[in-house]
Scaffold this active site. Structure first.
Site, short mmCIF file in Angstrom:
data_model
loop_
_atom_site.label_atom_id
_atom_site.label_comp_id
_atom_site.label_asym_id
_atom_site.label_seq_id
_atom_site.Cartn_x
_atom_site.Cartn_y
_atom_site.Cartn_z
N LYS A 161 10.42 -6.76 -6.71
CA LYS A 161 9.75 -6.90 -7.98
C LYS A 161 10.79 -6.28 -9.13
CE LYS A 161 5.61 -5.86 -5.75
NZ LYS A 161 4.69 -6.37 -5.70
N ASP B 134 6.25 5.16 -2.07
CA ASP B 134 6.33 4.20 -2.41
C ASP B 134 6.70 3.48 -3.07
OD1 ASP B 134 6.08 1.23 -2.01
OD2 ASP B 134 4.26 1.22 -1.05
N TRP C 219 -2.05 -1.37 -0.90
CA TRP C 219 -0.71 -0.89 -0.38
C TRP C 219 -1.07 0.95 0.70
CZ3 TRP C 219 0.17 -5.25 0.51
CH2 TRP C 219 -0.25 -6.06 0.07
#
Length: 355
Positions: free
Chosen positions: A191, A167, A100
Site C-alpha cells: 500500500k 494492523d 480484514w
C-alpha cells in the site's frame, strides 16, 4: 499519456524508486549481478535488510525503545494468525471495523477466546464504532487503523493499559502518531511501502515469551528476531524496494511532511465529493473518513458510463470500488502526487457541467 494511479493495492510507488529498482534488476551495487540473483546472505543484501529495519524504526520514532522491526512473508493475513500464536494465552479483545479485522478475529478464535468489543458490521462497516470499553483482563487489544474497502479510518485509539496490536497495512507511514502506544504493528508492504511480497512487523520485545504453547518456528516472532528476518530466504526484491521507498520518504521530509501533503489530497477530494451534487460519500460519519481511501458513489448510476469514460480519457486509473461496496474508491497513498487528485476533481467537475 500520464496515468494517475489510484489503485488500492498493489499501488503506486514513487517514480524514483521504480527507476532505482529497475537498475538493480540489471546491476545491483555495481556487482554486475541482479538483485534477483544474489544470495540473501551476501554482504550487500544483509546491509539492505539491516538498513531497512533500522529506517522503519527511525520513521516511527521507535529506535532504542525496545522494539524490533522484521520483514516477513505471508502478508498481513499471516499476521492475523501469528499475532494470536505469540500473544494470546487466554483471551483477546478485537474491534471489528471491516473485512480484514473480521478475518483477524476468525484466525484468533483458532487459538483462544476472543471478545469483540464493538462492530459496525450490520451497517456494512460504514463507520468506526465509538464509546467501547477494552476489558482489562485480556492479553491484548487488536484493531485495524484504516479500512481500504470502506474508506474508514481510526483517528483516535483507546486509552488502555492492555497491549495494543494494530494492523496498519494501508496507512503506515502516512501520518504522525505516538507509535510507542502500540506493542505490535504490522503492515503489508503493497500500500504505502513497496511491492507485494513482504510484511513489516514492528514488535515490542517485552510482550513476547508470555504464552505457554509451543510456537512453530516460522510463526515465532522471537525466532525471527534472533535470526534478523533471515530465518529462511526473505523476499529479497520486495524488501529492497521497501527500503528504497523508506529512503524516499526520508528524502521527502519523513512522516510529518508527507502527512501535510496527504491532508491536502484528502481535503481536496472530499471537498469536491461534498460540493458536487452528482456524488455522495460512502462513509456515514465525516469524522471517520479515511485520508488514504476515499470511497464515494454516483447519485445517479445512469451517469456511470459517462464518468468512467471521462476518467479513462484523463488517465485516471484504479478508482473502481470494492465489489462489496460498489461505487468508487480513490486511494491517496504517500506516492500519489497532488496533481493526480486535481485531475480526478477536474473530471468530476467536467461530468457535472455536462450533466
Amino acid at each position: 499519456m500520464k496515468k494517475h494511479n489510484f489503485s488500492a493495492g498493489p499501488s503506486i510507488l514513487p517514480q524514483s524508486v521504480l527507476e532505482k529498482a529497475s537498475e538493480a534488476v540489471l546491476n545491483f551495487n555495481d556487482l554486475d549481478l541482479s538483485i534477483l540473483e544474489i544470495s540473501h546472505r551476501s554482504k550487500d543484501f544483509v546491509e539492505v535488510m539491516e538498513n531497512a529495519r533500522d529506517l522503519a524504526l527511525k520513521h516511527l520514532g521507535l529506535q532504542n525503545k525496545g522494539y524490533q522491526a522484521l520483514f516477513l512473508q505471508g502478508g498481513a493475513s499471516m499476521q492475523f494468525l501469528m499475532t494470536a500464536y505469540n500473544l494470546l494465552e487466554q483471551k483477546a479483545a478485537y474491534l471489528n471495523t471491516g473485512v480484514w479485522s473480521d478475518k483477524a478475529i476468525k484466525e484468533a478464535k483458532l487459538i483462544g477466546d476472543v471478545v469483540e468489543v464493538a462492530t459496525s458490521k450490520s451497517d456494512n462497516f460504514n463507520f468506526i464504532p465509538k464509546n467501547y470499553a477494552v476489558p482489562s483482563d485480556v492479553d491484548y487489544f487488536h484493531c485495524t487503523s484504516n479500512n481500504t474497502i470502506y474508506g474508514t479510518q481510526m483517528h483516535k485509539f483507546p486509552n488502555t493499559d492492555v497491549p495494543i496490536v494494530c494492523d496498519m497495512s494501508s496507512d503506515i507511514f502516512s501520518r504522525e502518531l505516538d507509535f510507542s502506544r502500540f506493542s505490535l504493528i504490522y503492515a503489508g508492504a503493497q500500500k504505502n511501502m513497496g511491492p507485494a511480497g513482504t510484511t513489516l512487523v514492528v514488535v515490542k520485545e517485552d510482550i513476547l515469551g508470555k504464552v505457554s504453547r509451543a510456537i512453530p518456528s516460522m510463526l515465532n516472532y522471537q525466532v525471527q528476531i534472533d535470526k534478523e528476518s533471515m530465518f529462511n530466504t526473505p523476499p529479497v526484491f520486495s524488501v529492497y524496494v521497501s527500503f528504497l521507498t523508506l529512503q524516499w520518504l526520508e528524502q521527502e521530509g519523513g512522516i510529518s511532511s508527507i502527512e501535510k501533503v496527504n491532508n491536502q489530497k484528502a481535503d481536496m477530494l472530499y471537498k469536491e465529493i461534498d460540493r458536487n451534487p452528482l456524488f455522495k460519500g460512502y462513509v456515514a460519519n465525516v469524522e471517520d473518513r479515511s485520508k488514504m481511501n476515499a470511497t464515494f458513489n454516483l447519485v445517479n448510476d445512469q451517469l456511470k458510463e459517462t464518468f468512467d469514460s471521462h476518467a479513462k480519457a484523463a488517465g485516471v486509473s484504479g478508482i473502481n470500488g470494492h465489489r462489496s461496496v460498489g461505487g468508487y474508491r480513490a486511494s491517496l497513498y504517500n506516492a500519489l502526487p497532488l496533481e493526480s487528485v486535481k485531475v480526478l476533481v477536474e473530471v468530476m467537475q467536467e461530468v457535472e457541467r455536462g450533466a
